[in-house]
Each structure stands twice: as structure tokens, then as C-alpha cells.
Design a protein around this motif. Structure first.
Motif, PDB file in Angstrom:
ATOM      1  N   MET A 145      -4.001 -32.513 -20.938  1.00  0.00           N
ATOM      2  CA  MET A 145      -4.293 -31.118 -21.137  1.00  0.00           C
ATOM      3  C   MET A 145      -3.094 -30.008 -21.246  1.00  0.00           C
ATOM      4  N   ALA A 146      -2.642 -30.161 -19.992  1.00  0.00           N
ATOM      5  CA  ALA A 146      -1.522 -28.954 -19.595  1.00  0.00           C
ATOM      6  C   ALA A 146      -0.260 -29.424 -20.571  1.00  0.00           C
ATOM      7  N   LEU A 147       0.060 -30.819 -20.512  1.00  0.00           N
ATOM      8  CA  LEU A 147       1.044 -31.330 -21.291  1.00  0.00           C
ATOM      9  C   LEU A 147       1.050 -31.016 -22.922  1.00  0.00           C
ATOM     10  N   LEU A 148      -0.250 -31.213 -23.260  1.00  0.00           N
ATOM     11  CA  LEU A 148      -0.434 -30.809 -24.824  1.00  0.00           C
ATOM     12  C   LEU A 148      -0.450 -29.380 -25.051  1.00  0.00           C
ATOM     13  N   ALA A 149      -0.399 -28.450 -24.280  1.00  0.00           N
ATOM     14  CA  ALA A 149      -0.473 -27.178 -24.397  1.00  0.00           C
ATOM     15  C   ALA A 149       0.853 -26.523 -23.613  1.00  0.00           C
ATOM     16  N   ASP A 150       1.846 -27.318 -23.537  1.00  0.00           N
ATOM     17  CA  ASP A 150       3.061 -26.902 -22.721  1.00  0.00           C
ATOM     18  C   ASP A 150       3.838 -26.300 -23.909  1.00  0.00           C
ATOM     19  N   ASP A 151       3.506 -25.703 -25.070  1.00  0.00           N
ATOM     20  CA  ASP A 151       4.370 -25.038 -25.827  1.00  0.00           C
ATOM     21  C   ASP A 151       3.635 -24.177 -26.774  1.00  0.00           C
ATOM     22  N   ASP A 152       4.314 -23.310 -27.451  1.00  0.00           N
ATOM     23  CA  ASP A 152       3.623 -22.413 -28.446  1.00  0.00           C
ATOM     24  C   ASP A 152       2.742 -22.958 -29.350  1.00  0.00           C
ATOM     25  N   LEU A 153       3.221 -24.146 -30.102  1.00  0.00           N
ATOM     26  CA  LEU A 153       2.207 -24.531 -31.199  1.00  0.00           C
ATOM     27  C   LEU A 153       0.872 -25.351 -30.378  1.00  0.00           C
ATOM     28  N   GLY A 154       1.181 -25.852 -29.204  1.00  0.00           N
ATOM     29  CA  GLY A 154       0.081 -26.403 -28.582  1.00  0.00           C
ATOM     30  C   GLY A 154      -0.951 -25.474 -27.990  1.00  0.00           C
ATOM     31  N   ARG A 155      -0.335 -24.624 -27.426  1.00  0.00           N
ATOM     32  CA  ARG A 155      -1.251 -23.140 -26.534  1.00  0.00           C
ATOM     33  C   ARG A 155      -2.137 -22.828 -27.690  1.00  0.00           C
ATOM     34  N   GLY A 156      -1.693 -22.904 -28.881  1.00  0.00           N
ATOM     35  CA  GLY A 156      -2.624 -22.238 -30.165  1.00  0.00           C
ATOM     36  C   GLY A 156      -3.771 -23.195 -30.707  1.00  0.00           C
ATOM     37  N   TYR A 167     -11.344 -33.903 -24.273  1.00  0.00           N
ATOM     38  CA  TYR A 167     -10.217 -34.857 -23.934  1.00  0.00           C
ATOM     39  C   TYR A 167     -10.740 -36.001 -23.160  1.00  0.00           C
ATOM     40  N   ARG A 168     -11.630 -36.093 -22.451  1.00  0.00           N
ATOM     41  CA  ARG A 168     -12.436 -37.132 -21.735  1.00  0.00           C
ATOM     42  C   ARG A 168     -12.878 -38.176 -22.646  1.00  0.00           C
ATOM     43  N   ALA A 169     -13.754 -37.653 -23.657  1.00  0.00           N
ATOM     44  CA  ALA A 169     -14.404 -38.431 -24.751  1.00  0.00           C
ATOM     45  C   ALA A 169     -13.337 -39.128 -25.449  1.00  0.00           C
ATOM     46  N   ALA A 170     -12.172 -38.327 -25.971  1.00  0.00           N
ATOM     47  CA  ALA A 170     -11.120 -39.048 -26.410  1.00  0.00           C
ATOM     48  C   ALA A 170     -10.617 -40.291 -25.776  1.00  0.00           C
ATOM     49  N   PHE A 171     -10.250 -39.738 -24.621  1.00  0.00           N
ATOM     50  CA  PHE A 171      -9.581 -40.780 -23.761  1.00  0.00           C
ATOM     51  C   PHE A 171     -10.474 -42.012 -23.666  1.00  0.00           C
ATOM     52  N   ALA A 172     -11.801 -41.956 -23.351  1.00  0.00           N
ATOM     53  CA  ALA A 172     -12.548 -43.104 -23.406  1.00  0.00           C
ATOM     54  C   ALA A 172     -12.494 -44.136 -24.856  1.00  0.00           C
ATOM     55  N   THR A 173     -12.564 -43.322 -25.631  1.00  0.00           N
ATOM     56  CA  THR A 173     -12.480 -43.804 -27.089  1.00  0.00           C
ATOM     57  C   THR A 173     -11.221 -44.626 -27.180  1.00  0.00           C
ATOM     58  N   ILE A 174      -9.953 -44.077 -26.760  1.00  0.00           N
ATOM     59  CA  ILE A 174      -8.795 -44.544 -26.900  1.00  0.00           C
ATOM     60  C   ILE A 174      -8.564 -46.011 -25.777  1.00  0.00           C
TER      61      ILE A 174
END
Length: 132
Positions: free
Chosen positions: A1-12, A21-28
Motif C-alpha cells: 500500500m505504501a509503495l502504491l501511494a508513494d507519489d502524488d497520483l497514488g496518494r490521491g 488490498y488483501r482481497a486483491a492479493f488473494a485473487t491474484i
């Protein structure tokens, strides 16, 4: 989660609730045509990416690898981590018989575009999205 939000676009667009995120990871993780991987440096997760293997009709039924969610921690950029991650992803796509590798990048990520250009990718298509 922190890496995804580590820029202006991601923070928004990213959130702080870990449940989706846990549910998405389980599906992946359950899908054999998906790989989610992280780059680790001395016990710290410093990068991540997802690869989706897509069967297709075009190009004589070619498989393609779709690289997504490529992130390197801001404080670890320009150390070659991203390049090694993409090289690994390309090798993984080759090993699975993919004929091409593709990725998308938000128009505002100009630094990422230069990075992909340096790695040999070409901006060959126009992409469209629709938020549902």
C-alpha cells in the motif's frame, strides 16, 4: 500500500484500509496467469510489480505479458532496482511463451515514461479507460 501511494497520483487514489488490498492479493495469488512480486533489499520491500499473462487471438494466438503496478520506493530510485525488476518480468514472460510484453503508464508519469523508453519499450498505442 505504501509503495502504491508513494507519489502524488497514488496518494490521491489509494486508500489506507488494507482489506481491499488483501482481497486483491488473494485473487491474484490464486490465479495461475498472475504474478505479484516484490523487490527486497536487506529485509525492506523496495519495489513491486504485477504481471498478467494474457492469451490472445491476434498475432497468431500469441500470449502477451502485461506489466502493471510497477513501483520503486522513492528513497531507492535510481539504484537500478526498477530496471532489474523489469528485466526479470521480461524473462518471466519469455519463459511462459509470451510473444510480447506490454505496459501502460499514466500520462502524468513522465519520469516513468523516460524509464520505459530507456529499457526499450515504445509508446506504440493509444490507451483508453473507463472508470466503473
Amino acid at each position: 500500500m505504501a509503495l502504491l501511494a508513494d507519489d502524488d497520483l497514488g496518494r490521491g487514489r489509494e486508500g489506507t484500509d488494507p482489506a481491499p488490498y488483501r482481497a486483491a492479493f488473494a485473487t491474484i495469488d490464486a490465479d495461475p496467469n498472475q504474478i505479484f512480486c516484490v523487490a527486497d533489499r536487506d529485509g525492506e520491500i523496495v519495489g513491486m510489480q504485477q504481471i498478467t499473462f494474457i492469451p490472445g487471438l491476434s498475432r497468431k494466438g500469441a500470449w502477451r505479458g502485461m506489466i502493471e503496478a510497477v513501483r520503486v520506493a522513492r528513497h531507492r530510485r535510481n539504484e537500478g532496482i526498477g530496471g532489474r525488476m523489469i528485466e526479470w518480468a521480461i524473462a518471466e514472460c519469455r519463459s511462459r511463451g509470451c510473444s510480447l510484453v506490454q505496459l501502460t503508464s499514466d500520462r502524468t508519469r513522465e519520469e516513468a515514461h523516460r524509464f520505459y523508453d530507456r529499457l526499450g519499450f515504445t509508446a506504440s498505442h493509444v490507451g483508453y479507460k473507463m472508470t466503473l
